[in-house]
Design an enzyme around this catalytic site. Structure first.
Site, PDB file in Angstrom:
ATOM      1  CB  CYS A 165      -0.934   0.007   1.215  1.00  7.07           C
ATOM      2  SG  CYS A 165      -2.324  -1.148   1.075  1.00  7.07           S
TER       3      CYS A 165
ATOM      4  CG  HIS B  19      -4.778  -4.198   2.036  1.00  6.63           C
ATOM      5  ND1 HIS B  19      -3.408  -4.297   2.012  1.00  6.63           N
ATOM      6  CD2 HIS B  19      -5.202  -5.156   2.894  1.00  6.63           C
ATOM      7  CE1 HIS B  19      -3.014  -5.263   2.825  1.00  6.63           C
ATOM      8  NE2 HIS B  19      -4.099  -5.799   3.385  1.00  6.63           N
TER       9      HIS B  19
ATOM     10  CG  ASN C  47       4.207 -17.465  -3.444  1.00  3.99           C
ATOM     11  OD1 ASN C  47       4.090 -18.485  -4.110  1.00  3.99           O
ATOM     12  ND2 ASN C  47       5.290 -16.693  -3.497  1.00  3.99           N
TER      13      ASN C  47
ATOM     14  CB  THR D  17       7.163 -12.780   2.428  1.00  4.47           C
ATOM     15  OG1 THR D  17       7.292 -12.196   1.132  1.00  4.47           O
ATOM     16  CG2 THR D  17       7.863 -14.125   2.470  1.00  4.47           C
TER      17      THR D  17
ATOM     18  CG  HIS E 184       2.205 -10.075  -4.180  1.00  2.00           C
ATOM     19  ND1 HIS E 184       1.845 -10.180  -2.857  1.00  2.00           N
ATOM     20  CD2 HIS E 184       3.263 -10.917  -4.344  1.00  2.00           C
ATOM     21  CE1 HIS E 184       2.642 -11.026  -2.243  1.00  2.00           C
ATOM     22  NE2 HIS E 184       3.524 -11.499  -3.118  1.00  2.00           N
TER      23      HIS E 184
HETATM   24  P1  DGP Z   1       5.725 -13.247  -1.738  1.00  3.75           P
HETATM   25  O1  DGP Z   1       6.870 -14.035  -1.140  1.00  3.75           O
HETATM   26  O2  DGP Z   1       4.952 -14.013  -2.763  1.00  3.75           O
HETATM   27  O3  DGP Z   1       4.873 -12.633  -0.669  1.00  3.75           O
HETATM   28  O4  DGP Z   1       6.427 -12.084  -2.550  1.00  3.75           O
HETATM   29  C1  DGP Z   1       6.780 -10.863  -2.013  1.00  3.75           C
HETATM   30  C2  DGP Z   1       7.769 -10.252  -2.956  1.00  3.75           C
HETATM   31  O5  DGP Z   1       7.843  -8.876  -2.656  1.00  3.75           O
HETATM   32  C3  DGP Z   1       9.180 -10.799  -2.836  1.00  3.75           C
HETATM   33  O6  DGP Z   1       9.551 -11.416  -4.074  1.00  3.75           O
HETATM   34  C4  DGP Z   1      10.058  -9.597  -2.557  1.00  3.75           C
HETATM   35  C5  DGP Z   1       9.158  -8.437  -2.885  1.00  3.75           C
HETATM   36  N1  DGP Z   1       9.337  -7.257  -2.068  1.00  3.75           N
HETATM   37  C6  DGP Z   1       9.250  -7.202  -0.702  1.00  3.75           C
HETATM   38  N2  DGP Z   1       9.452  -5.944  -0.281  1.00  3.75           N
HETATM   39  C7  DGP Z   1       9.642  -5.193  -1.399  1.00  3.75           C
HETATM   40  C8  DGP Z   1       9.886  -3.811  -1.613  1.00  3.75           C
HETATM   41  O7  DGP Z   1       9.980  -2.988  -0.686  1.00  3.75           O
HETATM   42  N3  DGP Z   1      10.044  -3.404  -2.903  1.00  3.75           N
HETATM   43  C9  DGP Z   1       9.950  -4.276  -3.950  1.00  3.75           C
HETATM   44  N4  DGP Z   1      10.128  -3.773  -5.183  1.00  3.75           N
HETATM   45  N5  DGP Z   1       9.715  -5.576  -3.781  1.00  3.75           N
HETATM   46  C10 DGP Z   1       9.563  -6.032  -2.521  1.00  3.75           C
END
Ligand code: DGP
Length: 112
Positions: free
Chosen positions: A6, A45, A85, A93, A98
């Site tokens: 967000c 969200h 995921n 995570t 997404h």
């Molecule tokens: P998931 O593990 O499916 O929840 O993917 C989360 C993804 O988000 C992971 O591949 C890394 C990415 N990610 C986490 N924090 C940030 C961020 O601050 N900026 C960007 N560009 N990606 C992020």
């Protein structure tokens, strides 16, 4: 609510934006797993795909309508993979729905 995606959508955390419309935001993953690794998120969200219902399902429609344009702009003319995921066992995570758009290589492993 504390949600990193967000904040990225709002612009309070910087991102490498590749696409935006009124409902969808897409940006490069900070830890790329493929030559092209883009995260596509609904602006609304929604915690995960497990939270999709009749009231918010338009967000998924909007994401999937944007995917071909995002893939084309990224030069993915030979195919790509979309992954989402969900929850602990799914390895999620960030708790904002997404979709990972992965491409730029031929994936050797097939999970399904
Ligand atoms: P998931 O593990 O499916 O929840 O993917 C989360 C993804 O988000 C992971 O591949 C890394 C990415 N990610 C986490 N924090 C940030 C961020 O601050 N900026 C960007 N560009 N990606 C992020």
């Amino acid at each position: 609510m504390d949600c990193i995606f967000c904040e990225i959508i709002r612009g309070s955390i910087p991102s490498q934006k590749v696409f935006e419309n009124e409902a969808v935001y897409a940006f490069r993953d900070i830890k790329p797993c493929a030559p092209v690794h883009i995260l596509i998120v609904p602006k609304a969200h929604i915690a995960s795909a497990d939270e999709i219902n009749a009231d918010n399902a338009d967000a998924v429609r909007d994401v999937f309508l944007a995917i071909p344009e995002i893939a084309k702009a990224a030069g993915l003319t030979n195919g790509y993979r979309i992954v989402t995921n969900i929850g602990e066992d799914g390895g999620q995570t960030v708790k904002h729905l997404h979709f990972h758009l992965l491409g730029g290589q031929k994936f050797a492993e097939k999970l399904v």
